[in-house]
Design an enzyme around this catalytic site. Structure first.
Site, PDB file in Angstrom:
ATOM      1  N   LEU A 228       0.968  -1.301   0.012  1.00  0.00           N
ATOM      2  CA  LEU A 228       0.006  -0.005   0.014  1.00  0.00           C
ATOM      3  C   LEU A 228       1.104   1.243  -0.069  1.00  0.00           C
ATOM      4  CD1 LEU A 228      -2.751  -1.360   2.433  1.00  0.00           C
ATOM      5  CD2 LEU A 228      -2.655  -1.382   0.195  1.00  0.00           C
TER       6      LEU A 228
ATOM      7  N   PRO B 233      -7.679   0.762   6.946  1.00  0.00           N
ATOM      8  CA  PRO B 233      -8.198  -0.091   5.805  1.00  0.00           C
ATOM      9  C   PRO B 233      -8.718  -1.470   6.192  1.00  0.00           C
ATOM     10  CG  PRO B 233      -5.652   0.576   5.716  1.00  0.00           C
ATOM     11  CD  PRO B 233      -6.216   0.747   6.935  1.00  0.00           C
TER      12      PRO B 233
ATOM     13  N   PRO C 217      -9.565  -5.244   4.072  1.00  0.00           N
ATOM     14  CA  PRO C 217      -8.387  -6.054   3.602  1.00  0.00           C
ATOM     15  C   PRO C 217      -8.278  -5.432   2.233  1.00  0.00           C
ATOM     16  CG  PRO C 217     -10.794  -7.095   3.416  1.00  0.00           C
ATOM     17  CD  PRO C 217     -10.809  -5.706   4.517  1.00  0.00           C
TER      18      PRO C 217
ATOM     19  N   TYR D 253      -9.178  -3.204  13.545  1.00  0.00           N
ATOM     20  CA  TYR D 253      -8.893  -4.036  14.979  1.00  0.00           C
ATOM     21  C   TYR D 253      -8.100  -2.939  15.983  1.00  0.00           C
ATOM     22  CZ  TYR D 253      -4.534  -6.269  13.041  1.00  0.00           C
ATOM     23  OH  TYR D 253      -3.223  -6.620  12.499  1.00  0.00           O
TER      24      TYR D 253
ATOM     25  N   ARG E  21      12.758   1.477  14.091  1.00  0.00           N
ATOM     26  CA  ARG E  21      12.425   1.171  15.620  1.00  0.00           C
ATOM     27  C   ARG E  21      13.793   1.751  15.997  1.00  0.00           C
ATOM     28  NH1 ARG E  21      12.416  -5.365  14.313  1.00  0.00           N
ATOM     29  NH2 ARG E  21      13.682  -4.578  12.416  1.00  0.00           N
TER      30      ARG E  21
HETATM   31  C1  HXC Z   1       6.247 -16.751  15.933  1.00  0.00           C
HETATM   32  C2  HXC Z   1       7.714 -15.181  15.081  1.00  0.00           C
HETATM   33  C3  HXC Z   1       7.276 -15.490  13.743  1.00  0.00           C
HETATM   34  C4  HXC Z   1       6.172 -16.289  13.484  1.00  0.00           C
HETATM   35  C5  HXC Z   1       8.925 -14.405  13.633  1.00  0.00           C
HETATM   36  N1  HXC Z   1       8.948 -14.751  15.031  1.00  0.00           N
HETATM   37  N2  HXC Z   1       7.960 -14.931  12.908  1.00  0.00           N
HETATM   38  N3  HXC Z   1       7.078 -15.935  16.081  1.00  0.00           N
HETATM   39  N4  HXC Z   1       5.646 -16.939  14.696  1.00  0.00           N
HETATM   40  N5  HXC Z   1       5.622 -16.525  12.196  1.00  0.00           N
HETATM   41  C6  HXC Z   1       9.708 -14.388  16.195  1.00  0.00           C
HETATM   42  C7  HXC Z   1      11.153 -14.733  15.968  1.00  0.00           C
HETATM   43  O1  HXC Z   1      11.294 -15.910  16.138  1.00  0.00           O
HETATM   44  C8  HXC Z   1      11.819 -13.602  16.693  1.00  0.00           C
HETATM   45  O2  HXC Z   1      11.542 -13.983  18.164  1.00  0.00           O
HETATM   46  C9  HXC Z   1      11.054 -12.004  16.490  1.00  0.00           C
HETATM   47  O3  HXC Z   1       9.777 -12.844  16.259  1.00  0.00           O
HETATM   48  C10 HXC Z   1      11.380 -11.294  15.650  1.00  0.00           C
HETATM   49  O4  HXC Z   1      11.641 -12.034  14.371  1.00  0.00           O
HETATM   50  P1  HXC Z   1      12.711 -11.594  13.345  1.00  0.00           P
HETATM   51  O5  HXC Z   1      12.709 -12.336  12.217  1.00  0.00           O
HETATM   52  O6  HXC Z   1      14.286 -11.433  14.032  1.00  0.00           O
HETATM   53  O7  HXC Z   1      12.549 -10.178  13.140  1.00  0.00           O
HETATM   54  P2  HXC Z   1      12.504  -9.218  11.955  1.00  0.00           P
HETATM   55  O8  HXC Z   1      13.683  -9.781  11.123  1.00  0.00           O
HETATM   56  O9  HXC Z   1      12.857  -7.779  12.565  1.00  0.00           O
HETATM   57  O10 HXC Z   1      11.215  -9.256  11.185  1.00  0.00           O
HETATM   58  C11 HXC Z   1       9.883  -8.678  11.404  1.00  0.00           C
HETATM   59  C12 HXC Z   1       8.785  -9.518  11.098  1.00  0.00           C
HETATM   60  C13 HXC Z   1       8.885  -9.859   9.758  1.00  0.00           C
HETATM   61  C14 HXC Z   1       7.614  -8.811  11.637  1.00  0.00           C
HETATM   62  C15 HXC Z   1       8.996 -10.833  11.888  1.00  0.00           C
HETATM   63  O11 HXC Z   1       7.540 -10.641   9.363  1.00  0.00           O
HETATM   64  C16 HXC Z   1       8.709  -8.524   8.682  1.00  0.00           C
HETATM   65  O12 HXC Z   1       9.958  -7.952   8.419  1.00  0.00           O
HETATM   66  N6  HXC Z   1       7.857  -7.890   8.606  1.00  0.00           N
HETATM   67  C17 HXC Z   1       7.612  -6.744   7.674  1.00  0.00           C
HETATM   68  C18 HXC Z   1       6.162  -6.748   6.744  1.00  0.00           C
HETATM   69  C19 HXC Z   1       5.070  -7.026   7.320  1.00  0.00           C
HETATM   70  O13 HXC Z   1       4.760  -7.654   8.404  1.00  0.00           O
HETATM   71  N7  HXC Z   1       4.224  -6.833   6.725  1.00  0.00           N
HETATM   72  C20 HXC Z   1       2.556  -7.040   6.960  1.00  0.00           C
HETATM   73  C21 HXC Z   1       2.007  -5.810   7.641  1.00  0.00           C
HETATM   74  S1  HXC Z   1       0.377  -6.429   7.372  1.00  0.00           S
HETATM   75  P3  HXC Z   1      12.867 -14.839  19.092  1.00  0.00           P
HETATM   76  O14 HXC Z   1      12.307 -14.860  20.519  1.00  0.00           O
HETATM   77  O15 HXC Z   1      13.119 -15.830  18.287  1.00  0.00           O
HETATM   78  O16 HXC Z   1      13.863 -13.805  18.767  1.00  0.00           O
HETATM   79  C22 HXC Z   1      -0.722  -5.398   8.425  1.00  0.00           C
HETATM   80  C23 HXC Z   1      -1.857  -5.707   8.264  1.00  0.00           C
HETATM   81  C24 HXC Z   1      -2.988  -5.313   9.448  1.00  0.00           C
HETATM   82  O17 HXC Z   1      -0.271  -4.727   9.396  1.00  0.00           O
HETATM   83  C25 HXC Z   1      -4.275  -5.789   8.954  1.00  0.00           C
HETATM   84  C26 HXC Z   1      -4.649  -6.799   7.751  1.00  0.00           C
HETATM   85  C27 HXC Z   1      -5.935  -7.300   7.253  1.00  0.00           C
HETATM   86  P1  NAP Z   2       3.873  -4.503   3.422  1.00  0.00           P
HETATM   87  O1  NAP Z   2       4.053  -4.467   2.047  1.00  0.00           O
HETATM   88  O2  NAP Z   2       4.399  -5.640   3.965  1.00  0.00           O
HETATM   89  O3  NAP Z   2       4.077  -3.078   4.240  1.00  0.00           O
HETATM   90  C1  NAP Z   2       4.989  -2.969   5.254  1.00  0.00           C
HETATM   91  C2  NAP Z   2       6.112  -1.922   5.221  1.00  0.00           C
HETATM   92  O4  NAP Z   2       6.792  -1.698   5.987  1.00  0.00           O
HETATM   93  C3  NAP Z   2       7.136  -2.581   4.112  1.00  0.00           C
HETATM   94  O5  NAP Z   2       7.629  -1.710   3.015  1.00  0.00           O
HETATM   95  C4  NAP Z   2       8.537  -2.854   4.996  1.00  0.00           C
HETATM   96  O6  NAP Z   2       9.836  -2.644   3.979  1.00  0.00           O
HETATM   97  C5  NAP Z   2       8.184  -1.808   6.052  1.00  0.00           C
HETATM   98  N1  NAP Z   2       8.712  -2.202   7.436  1.00  0.00           N
HETATM   99  C6  NAP Z   2       8.836  -3.185   8.176  1.00  0.00           C
HETATM  100  N2  NAP Z   2       9.603  -3.071   8.978  1.00  0.00           N
HETATM  101  C7  NAP Z   2      10.101  -1.999   8.794  1.00  0.00           C
HETATM  102  C8  NAP Z   2      11.035  -1.247   9.725  1.00  0.00           C
HETATM  103  N3  NAP Z   2      11.385  -1.822  10.871  1.00  0.00           N
HETATM  104  N4  NAP Z   2      11.757  -0.044   9.524  1.00  0.00           N
HETATM  105  C9  NAP Z   2      11.363   0.430   8.310  1.00  0.00           C
HETATM  106  N5  NAP Z   2      10.236  -0.096   7.496  1.00  0.00           N
HETATM  107  C10 NAP Z   2       9.857  -1.356   7.768  1.00  0.00           C
HETATM  108  O7  NAP Z   2       2.276  -4.655   3.890  1.00  0.00           O
HETATM  109  P2  NAP Z   2       1.033  -3.506   3.455  1.00  0.00           P
HETATM  110  O8  NAP Z   2      -0.196  -4.458   3.621  1.00  0.00           O
HETATM  111  O9  NAP Z   2       1.123  -2.759   2.253  1.00  0.00           O
HETATM  112  O10 NAP Z   2       0.842  -2.751   4.679  1.00  0.00           O
HETATM  113  C11 NAP Z   2       0.949  -1.251   4.867  1.00  0.00           C
HETATM  114  C12 NAP Z   2       0.044  -0.592   6.220  1.00  0.00           C
HETATM  115  O11 NAP Z   2      -1.322  -0.927   5.615  1.00  0.00           O
HETATM  116  C13 NAP Z   2       0.732  -1.309   7.269  1.00  0.00           C
HETATM  117  O12 NAP Z   2       0.676  -0.210   8.306  1.00  0.00           O
HETATM  118  C14 NAP Z   2      -0.462  -2.205   7.578  1.00  0.00           C
HETATM  119  O13 NAP Z   2      -0.536  -2.397   9.120  1.00  0.00           O
HETATM  120  C15 NAP Z   2      -1.533  -1.428   7.053  1.00  0.00           C
HETATM  121  N6  NAP Z   2      -2.734  -2.447   6.909  1.00  0.00           N
HETATM  122  C16 NAP Z   2      -3.030  -3.125   5.799  1.00  0.00           C
HETATM  123  C17 NAP Z   2      -4.128  -3.637   5.232  1.00  0.00           C
HETATM  124  C18 NAP Z   2      -4.119  -4.735   4.175  1.00  0.00           C
HETATM  125  O14 NAP Z   2      -5.093  -5.520   3.913  1.00  0.00           O
HETATM  126  N7  NAP Z   2      -2.754  -4.882   3.403  1.00  0.00           N
HETATM  127  C19 NAP Z   2      -5.111  -3.660   5.989  1.00  0.00           C
HETATM  128  C20 NAP Z   2      -5.157  -2.916   7.333  1.00  0.00           C
HETATM  129  C21 NAP Z   2      -3.949  -2.193   7.456  1.00  0.00           C
HETATM  130  P3  NAP Z   2      11.064  -3.687   4.495  1.00  0.00           P
HETATM  131  O15 NAP Z   2      10.529  -4.828   4.896  1.00  0.00           O
HETATM  132  O16 NAP Z   2      11.720  -3.249   3.454  1.00  0.00           O
HETATM  133  O17 NAP Z   2      11.631  -2.643   5.672  1.00  0.00           O
END
Ligand code: HXC
Ligand code: NAP
Length: 294
Positions: free
Chosen positions: A27, A197, A199, A156, A75
């Protein structure tokens, strides 16, 4: 006309510079694209510089706009302060902060380590706090006004949701911050709003919230009274309006764009109760295997 068309008039954001955290994917990338089309300069930030560089090249070619990619893990306050400085160095001043970066995955809460819980809180709540504080202090210090902070939350944030408890906790904090600062910092010429938002399919969210065949098992469109998921342009249209001067009297609001989903069944991931306990090991493995692939 239909819902995937572009809403604002040409040049509606001309002269504005917008920082989009997490602007290199999902997004964040869609909103960035539309901001550029409307004439804004955009700073995109995330942890992955390679991805940001390639998105910069793609979007500059597509829109003719100017993109500055900045590596920044939200962070860490020192990295955020450095990002503020490099944004200012490139563009002179920043008008809008869009807190979009997030981390999330589904899990029964009792399976989470303390660090797993912290990781989500740190990205979502502390990251939003870091960026808001760094830009807010800068704008106050320089006496710059007409600034906008737009936070992406989710429905949520106020209903809560099982199986995404760290995310729900953090997004609730972001919503409280939005409403609190809308009042406190209005005197400095800043407005704070949020979008919640429903989904909107993205790879980042779907890999972590609907791994494997959960996509078929839990068709999120069926939970929406309008029986469809969101189109990225619909969200980009709303975001563009909220960061533009057309919304100058809107402050402290959270705008829900979910087709009526949360009202139908509050608690977005409560439906994961249907996943049998023995399936969680496999689901966790699938989510972990997608790390760094979005
Ligand atoms: C349980 C988990 C896990 C899992 C990671 N961990 N994945 N635990 N189940 N599936 C644990 C790890 O073991 C570790 O704990 C800790 O979480 C940190 O994990 P790392 O991999 O070291 O962290 P990091 O590299 O910083 O990655 C962060 C992350 C990863 C959140 C885990 O998924 C990421 O980079 N996400 C960024 C993008 C993202 O999440 N996008 C979605 C947004 S959607 P320990 O104890 O082992 O050290 C959204 C939508 C909302 O927000 C509403 C939608 C409808
Ligand atoms: P996404 O593509 O995974 O977006 C998450 C972004 O956050 C990635 O570009 C990721 O980039 C960045 N990010 C994660 N950890 C970070 C960190 N520590 N520092 C800096 N950047 C970081 O997912 P998305 O669906 O587009 O989500 C965008 C936003 O919409 C989020 O706030 C999510 O909660 C919200 N949202 C999404 C939905 C949906 O249906 N998609 C619904 C409700 C709300 P890097 O991994 O490169 O760092």
């Amino acid at each position: 006309m239909n819902y995937s068309e572009k809403m604002l008039r040409d040049d509606a954001l001309k002269g504005k510079t917008i920082v989009v955290t997490g602007g290199g994917s999902g997004l964040g990338k869609s909103m960035t694209t539309y901001f550029l089309e409307l004439g804004a300069n955009v700073v995109i930030t995330s942890r992955n510089m390679e991805k940001l560089q390639s998105v910069k090249a793609e979007l500059e070619a597509q829109t003719g706009g100017k993109v500055l990619p900045v590596q920044c893990d939200v962070r860490h306050y020192d990295q955020v302060e450095a990002m503020v400085q490099s944004s200012i160095k490139e563009f002179g001043s920043i008008d809008v902060l869009l807190n979009n970066a997030a981390g999330n995955f589904i899990s029964p809460t009792e399976r989470l380590s303390a660090n797993a819980f912290d990781t989500i809180i740190d990205i979502v709540l502390k990251g939003t706090k870091n960026c808001t504080l760094a830009f807010g202090k800068h704008w106050i210090d320089k006496k710059e006004t007409n600034k906008v902070v737009l936070n992406i939350v989710t429905t949520y944030a106020w209903t809560g949701s099982a199986y995404v408890v760290p995310s729900a906790t953090a997004k609730a904090g972001v919503l409280a911050m939005t409403r609190s600062l809308a009042v406190e910092w209005a005197k400095y010429g800043m407005r704070f709003n949020a979008i919640a938002p429903g989904p909107f399919p993205t790879k980042g969210a779907w890999d972590r919230l609907l791994p494997g065949d959960l996509k078929e098992k839990f068709d999120l469109a069926k939970k929406v009274p309008l029986k469809r998921v969101g189109d990225h342009q619909e969200l980009a249209n709303l975001a563009a309006y909220l960061v533009s001067d057309f919304s100058s009297y809107l402050n402290g609001e959270v705008v829900t764009i979910d087709g009526g989903e949360w009202l139908k069944g509050a608690g977005q991931m409560n439906l994961l109760e249907e996943v049998p306990e023995q399936m969680w090991d496999m689901l966790e493995m699938m989510i972990r295997s997608k790390k760094n692939k979005s």
